[in-house]
Design an enzyme around this catalytic site. Sequence first.
Site, PDB file in Angstrom:
ATOM      1  N   ASN A  50      -1.257  -1.565  38.477  1.00  0.00           N
ATOM      2  CA  ASN A  50      -0.285  -0.644  37.889  1.00  0.00           C
ATOM      3  C   ASN A  50       1.089  -0.971  38.474  1.00  0.00           C
ATOM      4  OD1 ASN A  50       1.259   1.527  37.086  1.00  0.00           O
ATOM      5  ND2 ASN A  50       0.115   3.060  38.281  1.00  0.00           N
ATOM      6  N   LYS A  96       3.863   0.324  37.701  1.00  0.00           N
ATOM      7  CA  LYS A  96       4.755   1.499  37.718  1.00  0.00           C
ATOM      8  C   LYS A  96       6.124   1.102  37.162  1.00  0.00           C
ATOM      9  CE  LYS A  96       1.969   3.286  41.423  1.00  0.00           C
ATOM     10  NZ  LYS A  96       1.843   4.104  42.635  1.00  0.00           N
ATOM     11  N   HIS A 114      -2.119   9.790  35.872  1.00  0.00           N
ATOM     12  CA  HIS A 114      -1.753   9.306  37.203  1.00  0.00           C
ATOM     13  C   HIS A 114      -1.069  10.434  37.968  1.00  0.00           C
ATOM     14  CE1 HIS A 114       0.209   7.102  40.404  1.00  0.00           C
ATOM     15  NE2 HIS A 114      -0.679   6.142  40.199  1.00  0.00           N
ATOM     16  N   GLU A 155       1.444  10.518  39.702  1.00  0.00           N
ATOM     17  CA  GLU A 155       2.911  10.548  39.538  1.00  0.00           C
ATOM     18  C   GLU A 155       3.291  11.222  38.230  1.00  0.00           C
ATOM     19  OE1 GLU A 155       3.485   6.372  40.347  1.00  0.00           O
ATOM     20  OE2 GLU A 155       2.851   6.766  42.413  1.00  0.00           O
ATOM     21  N   GLU A 178      -8.045   8.553  42.941  1.00  0.00           N
ATOM     22  CA  GLU A 178      -6.865   8.189  43.728  1.00  0.00           C
ATOM     23  C   GLU A 178      -6.401   9.385  44.547  1.00  0.00           C
ATOM     24  OE1 GLU A 178      -4.695   4.630  41.881  1.00  0.00           O
ATOM     25  OE2 GLU A 178      -3.885   6.407  40.925  1.00  0.00           O
ATOM     26  N   GLY A 226       0.614   4.570  47.826  1.00  0.00           N
ATOM     27  CA  GLY A 226       1.877   4.026  48.303  1.00  0.00           C
ATOM     28  C   GLY A 226       2.200   4.354  49.751  1.00  0.00           C
ATOM     29  N   SER A 284      -3.378   2.530  48.127  1.00  0.00           N
ATOM     30  CA  SER A 284      -3.171   1.571  49.224  1.00  0.00           C
ATOM     31  C   SER A 284      -4.270   0.515  49.340  1.00  0.00           C
ATOM     32  CB  SER A 284      -2.984   2.311  50.553  1.00  0.00           C
ATOM     33  OG  SER A 284      -1.806   3.108  50.509  1.00  0.00           O
TER      34      SER A 284
HETATM   35  P1  PGA Z   1      -0.716   1.892  45.659  1.00  0.00           P
HETATM   36  O1  PGA Z   1      -0.724   2.689  44.259  1.00  0.00           O
HETATM   37  O2  PGA Z   1      -1.738   0.806  45.538  1.00  0.00           O
HETATM   38  O3  PGA Z   1       0.691   1.342  45.761  1.00  0.00           O
HETATM   39  O4  PGA Z   1      -1.051   2.860  46.714  1.00  0.00           O
HETATM   40  C1  PGA Z   1      -1.943   2.978  43.637  1.00  0.00           C
HETATM   41  C2  PGA Z   1      -1.698   3.705  42.343  1.00  0.00           C
HETATM   42  O5  PGA Z   1      -0.778   4.519  42.261  1.00  0.00           O
HETATM   43  O6  PGA Z   1      -2.439   3.491  41.369  1.00  0.00           O
END
Ligand code: PGA
Length: 252
Positions: A13, A15, A99, A101, A169, A175, A214
């Site tokens: 992803n 983003k 997601h 976010e 997640e 992140g 992560s």
């Molecule tokens: P990350 O993001 O691997 O940067 O932690 C995962 C995600 O948001 O799907």
Amino acid sequence: MAGEVPRALVAGNWKMNGGLAMLKEPRLLAGMLRDVKLRADVMICPPAVILRRVKSVVKGSKIKIGGQDCHWEPSGAHTGDISAEMLKEAGCSAVIVGHSERRTQHHEGDEVVRRKAQACHRAGISSIICIGETLEERKAGQTLDVVKRQLKGSLPDLATAANTVIAYEPVWAIGTGLTPSTAEVAEVHAHIRAELGRILAAESGQMRILYGGSVKPSNAAELMSQPHVNGALVGGASLKAADFLGIIKVYA
Ligand code: PGA
């Protein structure tokens, strides 16, 4: 079918990262994967405006393309939105919905996520439905309840193992460089598998459950080896071909 482990999926992803300058990464990755025999599907979900470019760069390779979000309607007065049908037309075979976010920054609840997943299925592509607890919820011992509630609320009635992927997640792991222990990952994934069994019966064993938050080359093998972890949803580490390859290679 029962007892068979579903084929894994490693999805990246991007983003809101990656303009045209990033096209070299999927091109590199496609080359690196050319002679690698994989036990997993590989997908990149770039920003919508470069979907077609990424699609053409990875043409003929193992890499599939996905969207990061969609509207639930097929068309209409929804400024700034994109429909699942449009994403399919651009070459996507799946769309990430729900997601954290989107849930946080765009205030999307389970019902909206469910409608978006349904829209993917209407368009003939898969949904990757994200669920996961916040740090406060984990500290309060609510993780399993939160995940169960989100799963029940976000999963469309006609979800099947062929058209739906679940991504667990933990919000606090996204992140941040933090990950749950392997025991914690295994516990939540087993819980999701059991809940899927209650909701979907026959299909439940084959639906893929990804871990996200992560994931990087150094921890991927351990995380991916847990029972009911059928791949990864990768953010930051999917932006560089070499890092993403390090994760994908768990399935080589
Ligand atoms: P990350 O993001 O691997 O940067 O932690 C995962 C995600 O948001 O799907």
